[in-house]
Motif scaffolding. Sequence first.
Motif, mmCIF file in Angstrom:
data_model
loop_
_atom_site.group_PDB
_atom_site.id
_atom_site.type_symbol
_atom_site.label_atom_id
_atom_site.label_comp_id
_atom_site.label_asym_id
_atom_site.label_seq_id
_atom_site.Cartn_x
_atom_site.Cartn_y
_atom_site.Cartn_z
ATOM 1 N N CYS A 259 25.748 21.288 66.669
ATOM 2 C CA CYS A 259 26.908 22.190 66.738
ATOM 3 C C CYS A 259 26.604 23.513 66.011
ATOM 4 C CB CYS A 259 28.126 21.512 66.110
ATOM 5 S SG CYS A 259 29.617 22.513 66.234
ATOM 6 N N THR A 260 26.690 24.585 66.754
ATOM 7 C CA THR A 260 26.373 25.901 66.195
ATOM 8 C C THR A 260 27.320 26.267 65.046
ATOM 9 O OG1 THR A 260 25.895 26.441 68.490
ATOM 10 C CG2 THR A 260 25.729 28.228 66.913
ATOM 11 N N ALA B 121 33.747 23.940 66.548
ATOM 12 C CA ALA B 121 33.472 22.868 65.580
ATOM 13 C C ALA B 121 34.548 21.779 65.530
ATOM 14 C CB ALA B 121 33.195 23.416 64.177
#
Length: 212
Positions: free
Chosen positions: A101-102, A67
């Motif tokens: 974004c996971t 992240a």
Amino acid sequence: MDAIDRLINNNLAWAARMKKERPGFFEALKDQQSPEFLWIGCADSRVPANEIVGLLPGELFVHRNVANLVIPSDLNCISVIQFAIDVLRVKHVIVCGHYGCTGIEAAIREEEIGVVDNWLMHVRHTRDRHENEIDALETEEARFRRLCEINVVEQVQNVAHTTPVQHAWRVGQELTIHGLIYGVEDGLIKDLGIRAANRTDVTEIRKRGERG
Ligand code: CO
């Protein structure tokens, strides 16, 4: 061929191609690097720093984590920033987030993953601070995309507040911090228009963020 042999073979082919296309390229890099940019990006395999901005080995100093977070107590990230500014004398620090974004998704959905949830606590705090703006968006997709962007803006400010950046600005070293975001769905980078080249710029970015 096993998985690693495939990589070694790819490497042989790449090195041979580079030598042919750019004679003397590796020899020139042997003793020094002088990149103009520090890239702080997500560890996501879909966001390979050099490749998406078309830069060669030696042109981009890179730090990646889940992240793309810049946390003052993260000795790893702060050391990279200090080395890039004081030793390599980079002129630009780029924080590049990405849509999809996971890490951001996990934080927004309150999913439990494991140890990384502690790291993503920083993203949850960002989401909470910007709750009004995010919740006003109609779809979950829009909220997700906006948090990906807001997270970049927050990290640009975090970079600006680190001791190496504050010191560089104090002594008049030229250094600009930029906020970019990459679309894994189309391969395109968008400039979020966040630029900080001094303390006044950082105050402006903060005020703009507070206004929503
Ligand atoms: Co990511």
